[in-house]
Design an enzyme around this catalytic site. Structure first.
Site, mmCIF file in Angstrom:
data_model
loop_
_atom_site.group_PDB
_atom_site.id
_atom_site.type_symbol
_atom_site.label_atom_id
_atom_site.label_comp_id
_atom_site.label_asym_id
_atom_site.label_seq_id
_atom_site.Cartn_x
_atom_site.Cartn_y
_atom_site.Cartn_z
ATOM 1 C CD GLU A 1 40.068 53.773 34.377
ATOM 2 O OE1 GLU A 1 40.409 53.256 35.460
ATOM 3 O OE2 GLU A 1 39.062 53.409 33.735
ATOM 4 C CD GLU B 1 40.796 48.920 34.308
ATOM 5 O OE1 GLU B 1 40.133 48.200 35.073
ATOM 6 O OE2 GLU B 1 41.506 49.860 34.703
HETATM 7 C C1 BGC Z 1 36.758 51.335 37.360
HETATM 8 C C2 BGC Z 1 36.295 52.080 38.571
HETATM 9 C C3 BGC Z 1 37.373 52.147 39.615
HETATM 10 C C4 BGC Z 1 38.636 52.664 38.994
HETATM 11 C C5 BGC Z 1 39.750 52.648 39.972
HETATM 12 C C6 BGC Z 1 37.985 51.952 36.856
HETATM 13 O O1 BGC Z 1 38.369 51.302 35.702
HETATM 14 O O2 BGC Z 1 35.791 51.396 36.378
HETATM 15 O O3 BGC Z 1 35.127 51.503 39.080
HETATM 16 O O4 BGC Z 1 36.989 53.028 40.632
HETATM 17 O O5 BGC Z 1 38.981 51.914 37.860
HETATM 18 O O6 BGC Z 1 39.950 51.369 40.464
#
Ligand code: BGC
Length: 349
Positions: free
Chosen positions: A290, A167
């Site tokens: 993710e 990210e």
């Molecule tokens: C972060 C996490 C977070 C998740 C959802 C991830 O990229 O590393 O810390 O909980 O995104 O926001």
């Protein structure tokens, strides 16, 4: 009259109880917990071992990796395991930013177990917060990290993938990121061994958002076919992140549901179609690295959303790695050593 008083009293009790129930934790349905899961492998599916090696120190966010997790993940049908790693916190302060050997050993332990369990394993640079605030100041550190990681793992099998940076965001804009990613690719490729053709994963700025794909400059497919492009999807944030401690205003989002109505589904499809179109033009495979929902989201919504996202990704030939295994978005309860059945089934039916 007596009957009337009894009726009023009973009605009061029933209504009163309802009110209490609505405000209690039990208002939302509870998960069913299952152990000893054996599922056929879903070739698209993966999971993040989040909040462990990506915490400032392992354990600080409540998760210490356990040997059994890797088998449990494999048994649940997952093919991919993404291990987020906060390397930047575990180096010497000055150039060449030597990685702490004890931390490296811990990562080795996780990588080896993942590979031993035949999980295609993704390691990345996660939560390098400083580079997002001050890219220039942290540029060398980013390259030195990749020199060391690449050198250290260059003889590992090809089922280990490298993701350059989780990210990119804030001051890491597309112009800067494109320059850094191009240099990092060279560092990895020039390190030799299996790294010359190892899969590299790279995503756009603004937290790997789909709308920033167009600004990302990666090599042409013909120059380097071994690159997968990653995107993250948590939309609507008000839904997926309701009540989470790290986002301002998130308590006011509590109660937001996802019911699978046409407009909700359309938003996902439009976004994924855009990503797929980009991927086809650039001949790249996509990883939805993710997606997921925080523990305060109600169970029904979580299940519907999770299932829909996973299937829509698969329809577009995207690999996906759910965020995450056993923390606040988690599908596994490490204390009970059991899966949340409804979520696991939504991911791997
Ligand atoms: C972060 C996490 C977070 C998740 C959802 C991830 O990229 O590393 O810390 O909980 O995104 O926001």
């Amino acid at each position: 009259m007596r009957k009337f008083i009894i009726f009023c009293f009973c009605s009061f009790l029933i209504l009163g109880c309802n009110k209490v129930d609505r405000n209690s934790k039990n208002y939302y349905k509870n998960f069913t917990y299952i152990k000893d899961v054996k599922k056929a492998e879903n070739k698209y599916s993966g999971i993040n071992l989040g909040n462990a090696l990506d915490a400032p120190a392992e354990g600080e966010w409540g998760i210490i990796l356990q040997e059994e997790y890797f088998k449990v993940i494999k048994d649940a049908g997952f093919k991919y395991l993404r291990i987020p790693i906060r390397w930047s916190k575990h180096t010497e302060q000055i150039k060449p930013y030597i990685i702490n050997p004890r931390f490296m050993k811990r990562v080795d332990w996780a990588v080896n177990l993942a590979l031993l369990n035949k999980l295609t394993t993704i390691i990345n640079i996660h939560h390098f917060i400083e580079i997002m605030t001050d890219p220039d100041e942290n540029k060398q550190k980013f390259f030195e990290l990749w020199k060391q990681i690449a050198e250290h793992y260059k003889d590992m099998p090809q089922s280990l993938y490298f993701e350059l940076l989780n990210e990119p965001c804030n001051n890491m804009d597309s112009k800067i990121w494109n320059e850094y990613l191009s240099e990092a690719i060279k560092i990895v490729r020039n390190s030799g061994g299996n790294n010359t053709t190892r899969i590299l994963i790279i995503g756009p700025v603004y937290y790997n958002r789909i709308e920033k794909l167009d600004e990302m400059a990666i090599p042409e497919y013909s120059e380097d076919p071994n690159i997968i492009v990653t995107i993250h999807y948590y939309e609507p944030m008000k839904f997926s992140h309701q009540g989470c401690s790290w986002l301002k205003d998130s308590t006011s989002w509590l109660g937001t549901k996802w019911t699978g109505k046409t407009s909700e589904k359309k938003a996902v499809k439009v976004a994924f179609d855009k990503a797929k179109k980009w991927a086809d033009i650039h001949k790249r495979k996509l990883l939805l690295g993710e997606f997921g929902t925080y523990e305060k989201v109600d169970l029904d919504s979580r299940v519907l959303y999770t299932e829909f996202i996973a299937r829509e990704a698969e329809k577009r030939d995207m690999i996906w790695t759910y965020w995450e295994f056993c923390s606040t978005f988690g599908i596994y309860h490490s204390g009970k050593k059991a899966y949340r059945k409804e979520l696991l089934n939504a991911l791997n039916p």
